[in-house]
Design a protein around this motif. Structure first.
Motif, PDB file in Angstrom:
ATOM      1  N   PHE A 293      68.703  16.749 -84.434  1.00 48.03           N
ATOM      2  CA  PHE A 293      68.273  16.165 -83.517  1.00 48.03           C
ATOM      3  C   PHE A 293      69.061  17.135 -82.650  1.00 48.03           C
ATOM      4  O   PHE A 293      70.041  17.354 -82.679  1.00 48.03           O
ATOM      5  CB  PHE A 293      68.712  14.726 -83.016  1.00 48.03           C
ATOM      6  N   CYS A 294      68.168  18.216 -81.399  1.00 51.93           N
ATOM      7  CA  CYS A 294      69.451  18.642 -80.429  1.00 51.93           C
ATOM      8  C   CYS A 294      68.813  17.696 -79.088  1.00 51.93           C
ATOM      9  O   CYS A 294      68.600  16.572 -79.287  1.00 51.93           O
ATOM     10  CB  CYS A 294      68.434  19.661 -79.918  1.00 51.93           C
ATOM     11  N   ALA A 295      70.029  18.111 -78.658  1.00 51.59           N
ATOM     12  CA  ALA A 295      70.424  17.372 -77.603  1.00 51.59           C
ATOM     13  C   ALA A 295      71.118  17.882 -76.529  1.00 51.59           C
ATOM     14  O   ALA A 295      71.716  19.462 -76.677  1.00 51.59           O
ATOM     15  CB  ALA A 295      71.574  15.697 -77.497  1.00 51.59           C
ATOM     16  N   ILE A 296      70.818  17.892 -75.159  1.00 55.24           N
ATOM     17  CA  ILE A 296      71.482  18.217 -73.713  1.00 55.24           C
ATOM     18  C   ILE A 296      71.989  17.111 -72.972  1.00 55.24           C
ATOM     19  O   ILE A 296      71.888  15.823 -72.624  1.00 55.24           O
ATOM     20  CB  ILE A 296      69.958  19.059 -72.651  1.00 55.24           C
ATOM     21  N   ARG A 297      72.632  17.497 -72.207  1.00 53.37           N
ATOM     22  CA  ARG A 297      73.580  16.861 -70.912  1.00 53.37           C
ATOM     23  C   ARG A 297      73.644  17.432 -69.766  1.00 53.37           C
ATOM     24  O   ARG A 297      74.178  19.246 -69.676  1.00 53.37           O
ATOM     25  CB  ARG A 297      75.023  16.835 -71.225  1.00 53.37           C
ATOM     26  N   GLY A 298      73.709  17.222 -68.639  1.00 54.52           N
ATOM     27  CA  GLY A 298      74.106  17.982 -67.364  1.00 54.52           C
ATOM     28  C   GLY A 298      76.133  17.712 -66.885  1.00 54.52           C
ATOM     29  O   GLY A 298      76.599  17.531 -68.109  1.00 54.52           O
ATOM     30  N   LEU A 299      75.620  18.801 -65.761  1.00 53.19           N
ATOM     31  CA  LEU A 299      77.823  18.581 -65.846  1.00 53.19           C
ATOM     32  C   LEU A 299      78.557  18.150 -65.457  1.00 53.19           C
ATOM     33  O   LEU A 299      79.488  17.619 -65.825  1.00 53.19           O
ATOM     34  CB  LEU A 299      77.685  20.174 -65.078  1.00 53.19           C
ATOM     35  N   ASP A 300      77.409  17.004 -64.710  1.00 50.85           N
ATOM     36  CA  ASP A 300      78.623  15.402 -64.208  1.00 50.85           C
ATOM     37  C   ASP A 300      78.124  14.576 -64.226  1.00 50.85           C
ATOM     38  O   ASP A 300      77.845  13.209 -63.924  1.00 50.85           O
ATOM     39  CB  ASP A 300      77.610  15.788 -62.462  1.00 50.85           C
ATOM     40  N   THR A 301      77.131  14.375 -65.243  1.00 48.54           N
ATOM     41  CA  THR A 301      76.594  12.955 -66.161  1.00 48.54           C
ATOM     42  C   THR A 301      77.913  13.479 -67.559  1.00 48.54           C
ATOM     43  O   THR A 301      77.690  15.188 -68.288  1.00 48.54           O
ATOM     44  CB  THR A 301      75.739  12.717 -66.011  1.00 48.54           C
ATOM     45  N   TYR A 302      77.360  12.139 -68.540  1.00 46.07           N
ATOM     46  CA  TYR A 302      77.654  12.392 -70.110  1.00 46.07           C
ATOM     47  C   TYR A 302      76.617  11.909 -70.972  1.00 46.07           C
ATOM     48  O   TYR A 302      77.204  12.257 -72.258  1.00 46.07           O
ATOM     49  CB  TYR A 302      79.338  11.067 -70.145  1.00 46.07           C
ATOM     50  N   GLU A 303      75.794  11.228 -70.190  1.00 44.12           N
ATOM     51  CA  GLU A 303      74.556  10.784 -71.143  1.00 44.12           C
ATOM     52  C   GLU A 303      73.656  11.693 -71.721  1.00 44.12           C
ATOM     53  O   GLU A 303      73.612  13.189 -70.825  1.00 44.12           O
ATOM     54  CB  GLU A 303      73.733   9.745 -70.565  1.00 44.12           C
ATOM     55  N   GLN A 304      73.756  11.565 -72.899  1.00 45.78           N
ATOM     56  CA  GLN A 304      73.164  12.663 -73.502  1.00 45.78           C
ATOM     57  C   GLN A 304      70.899  13.241 -73.796  1.00 45.78           C
ATOM     58  O   GLN A 304      70.623  11.099 -73.673  1.00 45.78           O
ATOM     59  CB  GLN A 304      73.772  13.757 -75.180  1.00 45.78           C
ATOM     60  N   TYR A 305      70.603  13.441 -73.664  1.00 45.13           N
ATOM     61  CA  TYR A 305      69.064  13.477 -73.657  1.00 45.13           C
ATOM     62  C   TYR A 305      68.704  14.639 -75.135  1.00 45.13           C
ATOM     63  O   TYR A 305      68.930  15.216 -75.134  1.00 45.13           O
ATOM     64  CB  TYR A 305      68.203  13.785 -72.515  1.00 45.13           C
ATOM     65  N   PHE A 306      68.201  13.424 -76.207  1.00 43.39           N
ATOM     66  CA  PHE A 306      67.344  14.566 -77.129  1.00 43.39           C
ATOM     67  C   PHE A 306      65.907  14.749 -77.477  1.00 43.39           C
ATOM     68  O   PHE A 306      65.436  14.168 -76.695  1.00 43.39           O
ATOM     69  CB  PHE A 306      67.746  12.629 -78.298  1.00 43.39           C
ATOM     70  N   GLY A 307      66.184  16.172 -77.964  1.00 42.81           N
ATOM     71  CA  GLY A 307      65.196  15.750 -78.186  1.00 42.81           C
ATOM     72  C   GLY A 307      64.051  15.382 -80.001  1.00 42.81           C
ATOM     73  O   GLY A 307      64.307  14.446 -80.000  1.00 42.81           O
ATOM     74  N   PRO A 308      62.462  15.593 -79.833  1.00 45.53           N
ATOM     75  CA  PRO A 308      62.068  14.795 -80.961  1.00 45.53           C
ATOM     76  C   PRO A 308      62.602  15.151 -82.210  1.00 45.53           C
ATOM     77  O   PRO A 308      62.490  14.057 -83.325  1.00 45.53           O
ATOM     78  CB  PRO A 308      61.125  15.817 -80.878  1.00 45.53           C
ATOM     79  N   GLY A 309      62.828  15.939 -82.546  1.00 50.92           N
ATOM     80  CA  GLY A 309      63.548  16.057 -83.766  1.00 50.92           C
ATOM     81  C   GLY A 309      63.077  17.523 -84.944  1.00 50.92           C
ATOM     82  O   GLY A 309      61.549  17.321 -84.774  1.00 50.92           O
ATOM     83  N   THR A 310      64.028  17.234 -85.173  1.00 50.66           N
ATOM     84  CA  THR A 310      63.554  18.758 -87.376  1.00 50.66           C
ATOM     85  C   THR A 310      63.200  17.863 -88.161  1.00 50.66           C
ATOM     86  O   THR A 310      64.546  17.466 -88.263  1.00 50.66           O
ATOM     87  CB  THR A 310      64.065  20.193 -87.276  1.00 50.66           C
ATOM     88  N   ARG A 311      62.573  17.777 -89.296  1.00 50.42           N
ATOM     89  CA  ARG A 311      62.834  17.523 -89.933  1.00 50.42           C
ATOM     90  C   ARG A 311      62.994  18.093 -91.434  1.00 50.42           C
ATOM     91  O   ARG A 311      61.753  18.907 -91.700  1.00 50.42           O
ATOM     92  CB  ARG A 311      61.451  16.213 -90.567  1.00 50.42           C
ATOM     93  N   LEU A 312      64.043  18.343 -92.413  1.00 49.99           N
ATOM     94  CA  LEU A 312      64.349  19.866 -92.945  1.00 49.99           C
ATOM     95  C   LEU A 312      64.601  18.768 -94.350  1.00 49.99           C
ATOM     96  O   LEU A 312      65.125  18.194 -94.309  1.00 49.99           O
ATOM     97  CB  LEU A 312      65.775  20.662 -93.030  1.00 49.99           C
ATOM     98  N   THR A 313      63.750  19.587 -94.989  1.00 55.11           N
ATOM     99  CA  THR A 313      64.033  18.884 -96.356  1.00 55.11           C
ATOM    100  C   THR A 313      64.212  20.858 -97.481  1.00 55.11           C
ATOM    101  O   THR A 313      63.268  21.404 -97.467  1.00 55.11           O
ATOM    102  CB  THR A 313      62.835  18.874 -97.151  1.00 55.11           C
ATOM    103  N   VAL A 314      65.448  20.200 -97.581  1.00 59.25           N
ATOM    104  CA  VAL A 314      65.709  21.553 -98.766  1.00 59.25           C
ATOM    105  C   VAL A 314      65.632  21.332-100.649  1.00 59.25           C
ATOM    106  O   VAL A 314      66.167  20.204-100.837  1.00 59.25           O
ATOM    107  CB  VAL A 314      66.699  21.931 -99.630  1.00 59.25           C
ATOM    108  N   THR A 315      64.326  21.767-101.241  1.00 56.86           N
ATOM    109  CA  THR A 315      64.760  21.564-102.486  1.00 56.86           C
ATOM    110  C   THR A 315      64.554  21.699-103.375  1.00 56.86           C
ATOM    111  O   THR A 315      65.454  23.517-103.221  1.00 56.86           O
ATOM    112  CB  THR A 315      62.637  21.697-102.797  1.00 56.86           C
TER     113      THR A 315
END
Lengths: 112, 110
Positions: free
Chosen positions: A90-112
């Motif tokens: 998951f990737c997340a972002i945060r603004g300069l004046d706040t501490y809450e983070q907002y998340f992206g939808p995710g990437t499911r990675l499988t290594v075989t």
């Protein structure tokens, strides 16, 4: 939506191959984060960025590198993928004046 | 070291049966305590930020409260659509990151 996209959304790769995951934001936020989420471990921070070309390590950074050449993009690279890196990222972002983070939808990675 | 512990790990309720989820934390200088909801196959969705002991926030059937050592997420008369994993996280004064608990998986049966 927080204006975050991740690509690819799903990927299957072989052990030893390089993999790059992309996070793109449209919010112009300063801070960007990469997490991995695994059963029994919860969300763990891999790397984060506090500005263009400014990055730092998180708690599980071994085997991963990151780059941020533009405000809107944060790349996560697995130089040589291993089965232990099978996870949801998951990737997340945060603004300069706040501490809450907002998340992206995710990437499911499988290594075989 | 900052630490967040959530309990229970899983909770199954009947529709309309109110309950609470717990988040205990130890942190050096709390900058904020955060609650997220996560549905299967999706990223965490931000719900609340609490900054100081005694603070409360509400959203629909959810109410979050904060003391100096723990936070509670109260769910009143839940519906099946409230089924999700609820995550708690803290941000301390010195760091630029969140520390997450492992979550409570909530199931509401109709």
């Amino acid at each position: 939506d927080a204006g975050i996209t991740q690509s690819p959304r799903h990927k299957v790769t072989e052990t030893g191959t390089p993999v790059t995951l992309r996070c793109h934001q449209t919010e112009n936020h300063r801070y960007m984060y990469w997490y991995r989420q695994d059963p029994g471990h919860g969300l763990r921070l891999i790397h984060y960025s506090y500005g263009v070309k400014d990055t730092d390590k998180g708690e599980v950074s071994d085997g991963y590198s990151v780059s941020r050449s533009k405000t809107e993009d944060f790349l996560l690279t697995l130089e040589s993928a291993t089965s232990s890196q099978t996870s949801v990222y998951f990737c997340a972002i945060r603004g300069l004046d706040t501490y809450e983070q907002y998340f992206g939808p995710g990437t499911r990675l499988t290594v075989t | 070291e900052d630490q967040v512990t959530q309990s229970p790990e899983a909770l199954r309720l009947q529709e309309g049966e109110s309950s609470s989820l717990n988040c205990s934390y130890t942190v050096s200088g709390l900058r904020g305590l955060f609650w997220y909801r996560q549905d299967p196959g999706k990223g965490p969705e931000f719900l609340f930020t609490l900054y100081s002991a005694g603070e409360e926030k509400e959203k629909e059937r959810l109410k979050a409260t904060l003391t100096k050592k723990e936070s509670f997420l109260h769910i009143t008369a839940p519906k099946p659509e409230d089924s999700a994993t609820y995550l708690c996280a803290v941000h301390n004064q010195g760091a630029q990151k969140l520390v997450f608990g492992q979550g409570t998986r909530l199931t509401i049966n109709p």
